[in-house]
Design an enzyme around this catalytic site. Structure first.
Site, PDB file in Angstrom:
ATOM      1  N   SER A 120       0.837  -1.213   0.000  1.00  0.00           N
ATOM      2  CA  SER A 120       0.000   0.000   0.000  1.00  0.00           C
ATOM      3  C   SER A 120       0.864   1.252   0.000  1.00  0.00           C
ATOM      4  O   SER A 120       0.541   2.236   0.651  1.00  0.00           O
ATOM      5  CB  SER A 120      -0.901  -0.010   1.222  1.00  0.00           C
ATOM      6  OG  SER A 120      -0.087  -0.144   2.381  1.00  0.00           O
ATOM      7  N   TRP A 123       2.563   3.237  -5.241  1.00  0.00           N
ATOM      8  CA  TRP A 123       2.030   2.484  -6.384  1.00  0.00           C
ATOM      9  C   TRP A 123       0.994   1.464  -5.932  1.00  0.00           C
ATOM     10  O   TRP A 123      -0.030   1.256  -6.570  1.00  0.00           O
ATOM     11  CB  TRP A 123       3.183   1.819  -7.131  1.00  0.00           C
ATOM     12  CG  TRP A 123       2.879   1.125  -8.434  1.00  0.00           C
ATOM     13  CD1 TRP A 123       3.381  -0.082  -8.833  1.00  0.00           C
ATOM     14  CD2 TRP A 123       2.066   1.592  -9.533  1.00  0.00           C
ATOM     15  NE1 TRP A 123       2.933  -0.388 -10.098  1.00  0.00           N
ATOM     16  CE2 TRP A 123       2.121   0.620 -10.544  1.00  0.00           C
ATOM     17  CE3 TRP A 123       1.282   2.729  -9.739  1.00  0.00           C
ATOM     18  CZ2 TRP A 123       1.429   0.734 -11.760  1.00  0.00           C
ATOM     19  CZ3 TRP A 123       0.592   2.853 -10.961  1.00  0.00           C
ATOM     20  CH2 TRP A 123       0.674   1.873 -11.935  1.00  0.00           C
ATOM     21  N   GLY A 124       1.256   0.826  -4.810  1.00  0.00           N
ATOM     22  CA  GLY A 124       0.317  -0.172  -4.279  1.00  0.00           C
ATOM     23  C   GLY A 124      -1.064   0.438  -4.095  1.00  0.00           C
ATOM     24  O   GLY A 124      -2.083  -0.139  -4.507  1.00  0.00           O
ATOM     25  N   PHE A 222      11.064  -6.715   0.333  1.00  0.00           N
ATOM     26  CA  PHE A 222      10.161  -7.283   1.340  1.00  0.00           C
ATOM     27  C   PHE A 222       9.412  -8.524   0.854  1.00  0.00           C
ATOM     28  O   PHE A 222       8.665  -9.131   1.603  1.00  0.00           O
ATOM     29  CB  PHE A 222       9.144  -6.224   1.792  1.00  0.00           C
ATOM     30  CG  PHE A 222       9.783  -4.954   2.307  1.00  0.00           C
ATOM     31  CD1 PHE A 222      10.772  -5.013   3.288  1.00  0.00           C
ATOM     32  CD2 PHE A 222       9.415  -3.715   1.820  1.00  0.00           C
ATOM     33  CE1 PHE A 222      11.375  -3.847   3.762  1.00  0.00           C
ATOM     34  CE2 PHE A 222      10.012  -2.551   2.285  1.00  0.00           C
ATOM     35  CZ  PHE A 222      10.993  -2.613   3.263  1.00  0.00           C
ATOM     36  N   ALA A 278       3.051   6.729 -10.237  1.00  0.00           N
ATOM     37  CA  ALA A 278       1.849   6.487  -9.439  1.00  0.00           C
ATOM     38  C   ALA A 278       1.002   7.745  -9.245  1.00  0.00           C
ATOM     39  O   ALA A 278      -0.214   7.718  -9.458  1.00  0.00           O
ATOM     40  CB  ALA A 278       2.248   5.894  -8.092  1.00  0.00           C
ATOM     41  N   LYS A 370      15.837  -0.771 -15.470  1.00  0.00           N
ATOM     42  CA  LYS A 370      15.831   0.659 -15.827  1.00  0.00           C
ATOM     43  C   LYS A 370      16.059   1.523 -14.584  1.00  0.00           C
ATOM     44  O   LYS A 370      16.468   2.679 -14.700  1.00  0.00           O
ATOM     45  CB  LYS A 370      14.547   1.036 -16.563  1.00  0.00           C
ATOM     46  CG  LYS A 370      13.235   0.858 -15.796  1.00  0.00           C
ATOM     47  CD  LYS A 370      12.898   1.940 -14.814  1.00  0.00           C
ATOM     48  CE  LYS A 370      11.715   1.581 -13.944  1.00  0.00           C
ATOM     49  NZ  LYS A 370      11.428   2.587 -12.914  1.00  0.00           N
ATOM     50  N   GLN A 465      13.994   1.717  -5.448  1.00  0.00           N
ATOM     51  CA  GLN A 465      14.344   0.338  -5.811  1.00  0.00           C
ATOM     52  C   GLN A 465      15.684   0.247  -6.531  1.00  0.00           C
ATOM     53  O   GLN A 465      16.326  -0.798  -6.530  1.00  0.00           O
ATOM     54  CB  GLN A 465      13.242  -0.243  -6.701  1.00  0.00           C
ATOM     55  CG  GLN A 465      11.911  -0.342  -6.005  1.00  0.00           C
ATOM     56  CD  GLN A 465      11.826  -1.539  -5.095  1.00  0.00           C
ATOM     57  OE1 GLN A 465      11.339  -2.588  -5.471  1.00  0.00           O
ATOM     58  NE2 GLN A 465      12.325  -1.397  -3.882  1.00  0.00           N
TER      59      GLN A 465
END
Ligand SMILES: NC(=O)c1ccc[n+]([C@@H]2O[C@H](COP(=O)([O-])OP(=O)(O)OC[C@H]3O[C@@H](n4cnc5c(N)ncnc54)[C@H](O)[C@@H]3O)[C@@H](O)[C@H]2O)c1
Ligand SMILES: O=P(O)(O)OC[C@H](O)CO
Length: 511
Positions: A120, A123-124, A222, A278, A370, A465
């Site tokens: 969440s 993006w989630g 995670f 997002a 990327k 990331q």
């Protein structure tokens, strides 16, 4: 009796250990067929087909040639070679029960797909919003409520928040309670109204209970722990889509996150990736995405448009074109068939254009790698260079992504994904010009601090990331002794370590 045809795969061939002979070797969960041919003569495919046909028939399978094979087949690219392909059905024919036949005929199903979004963040939460809009719109296929698992934390609403409550004041509140009360993820997607059918749930096991569609959307570091917690708590026939951009590596191997999930949970999992910021999508600004989903043979619709109820073998092909060790449980007949059509309906919105493909490798690697290039672009721009330098970095970066895909997924890579799909060049461009990995690595150079420090101080819990992906990929390449083939990836790793300077990047490419 309704019979569904299964998916097919192309028979791999290889050189044999016997001098002068070439071997064709057909793997299948039910049988194997091997035949030798003189290396200097073309493969006598019809006779091979006949002999394999017999074996296939005794295993309850059918053999197809290239012009008659069912759609959505899997195949292994190395096996194309100079020969006409041979396709073999990957699952046994399926026989539907009377009740299933009635459901198929009437187009009605007694069960609907329950959808859970695992994660969440920025993006989630955005993906939970858009799929919840679709579960409302397609009430014949999906349960309306979408569970969204929230890694629980406490938040304090400031006085200028529209949700500020005098009676609560400055007291910390559970993020899940705030989301469910105000239908807004105040921490990770502020100022965006969520549909009321997004249900925030702090219990992972409760959120996934009875869900036939799991959408994985959290930082890749995670995922291992999450899979451990939900293993055994999901229906065996669940299917997944990973929206995660990252890879899983050990020193000896690299795997796609969607495959890691599939293997860890004993399910099939596809991948969604694209040029997707997002916050823009949450504001319903138009964009495109790519979903790679190889409908497993056990779920493949029959000629009458239904699926499920398979007996027999439950194999499917993994990302390297090999038969996966994961044996799948078919989606029960009571559910609408789970293939491209349902996945499309779940994700496509007027502002979110979906392209369905089957190249999980291209989609997953494009999205993961990327991020390394985006960090490099941030470094270069932070250093004071402009668009020409960034273009060089992007071009070199795409070369290294394709080289990586060719080197580690040679049998399955479909290079056109990088050129034609949002998950390829589209994502590269947006990531190197306006996404977080680019923005915050640029800020790091401008402020003379590390990107890791910027992540801690500026991102309010969000994750870059690209940092961990660079570390993991560089360590993997070093362990394989092939780092010299990936100078840009390695330079980003060196800069993160403080061992390489941004201004040294051009030297890496001088002949
Ligand atoms: N944000 C974007 O624009 C965007 C777009 C496309 C893809 N993605 C990808 O989506 C994935 C998810 O990113 P995001 O932007 O939703 O996340 P985020 O960076 O916004 O948020 C981090 C999330 O991690 C959670 N978290 C923190 N510690 C955790 C733990 N120990 N266990 C489990 N969860 C924990 C937080 O609660 C939060 O939900 C990433 O792979 C990212 O690359 C992001
Ligand atoms: O904000 P980033 O850098 O995590 O990138 C977001 C998306 O991956 C861009 O497509």
């Amino acid at each position: 009796m309704v019979v569904c045809t299964g998916q097919s795969f192309l028979a791999p061939y290889k050189s044999s250990s016997i001098p002068g002979l070439r071997q064709i070797f057909l793997r299948h969960p039910s049988f194997q067929a091997t035949r030798f041919f003189p290396s200097n003569c073309p493969l006598p495919q019809p006779s091979f087909s006949q002999s394999v046909s017999k074996q296939a028939a005794s295993a309850g399978l059918r053999l197809f040639n290239s012009s008659h094979r069912p759609r959505n087949f899997h195949f292994s690219k190395t096996s194309i070679g100079p020969f006409a392909p041979v396709y073999v059905q990957l699952s046994k024919p399926r026989y539907f029960s009377q009740s299933a036949k009635m459901a198929i005929t009437s187009g009605s199903y007694t069960q609907k797909h329950k959808v859970t979004v695992i994660g969440s963040g920025n993006w989630g939460t955005t993906v939970a919003k858009l799929v919840a809009e679709n579960t409302r719109e397609h009430g014949d296929i999906f349960e309306e409520d979408v569970q969204m698992w929230v890694y629980e934390e406490e938040v304090t609403l400031s006085k200028d928040s529209p949700h500020y409550d005098e009676s609560v004041g400055d007291k910390p509140q559970k993020l899940t309670s705030v989301i469910n009360k105000y239908h807004e993820n105040v921490k990770y997607l502020p100022k965006i109204a969520l549909p009321t059918n997004v249900v925030a749930n702090p219990s992972l096991q409760d959120a996934v209970k009875d869900s036939s569609i799991l959408i994985f959307n959290l930082p890749h570091e995670f995922i291992g722990n999450v899979c451990k917690q939900i293993k055994g708590h999901i229906p065996p026939y669940a299917r997944g889509i990973s929206c995660i951009k990252g890879v899983t590596v050990t020193d000896s191997d690299v795997s796609l996150i969607c495959e890691y999930i599939g293997d860890a949970l004993g399910i099939y999992c596809g991948a969604l990736s694209g040029a997707n910021i997002a916050s823009e999508i949450a504001n319903e600004e138009w964009c495109e995405t790519t979903i790679a989903y190889n409908t497993p043979p056990v779920d493949e619709p029959g000629s009458n448009g239904s699926a499920g109820g398979a007996d027999g073998t439950n194999g499917h092909l993994d990302a390297r074109g090999q038969i996966s060790k994961t044996q799948l449980t078919p989606v029960p007949q009571e559910y609408p068939p789970l293939g491209h059509d349902v996945m499309y309906k779940l994700f496509s919105r007027p502002y979110f254009t979906v392209s369905m493909v089957s190249d999980v490798v291209g989609v997953s690697l494009g999205g993961a790698l990327k991020n390394i290039v985006a960090i490099a672009c941030g470094f270069v721009e932070g250093h004071g260079w402009n668009m020409t330098a960034k273009t060089a970095v992007m071009r070199r970066g795409m070369q290294e992504i394709i080289a990586f895909a060719r080197e580690f997924f040679p049998d399955t890579i479909e290079e056109k994904t990088f050129w034609e799909e949002s998950a390829g060049w589209g994502d590269m461009i947006v990531s190197c010009t306006s996404a977080r990995n680019w923005r915050y690595s640029k800020m790091a150079v401008e402020r003379g601090v590390t990107v890791q420090e910027i992540e801690k101080t500026e991102l309010n819990g969000q994750k870059l990331q690209g940092i961990s992906t660079t570390r993991e990929v560089a360590s993997f390449l070093r362990a394989r002794g092939v780092e010299q083939k990936y100078p840009l990836f390695m330079a980003v790793d060196g800069i993160l370590d403080g061992k390489v300077k941004v201004e040294d990047i051009p030297k890496l490419f001088r002949k």
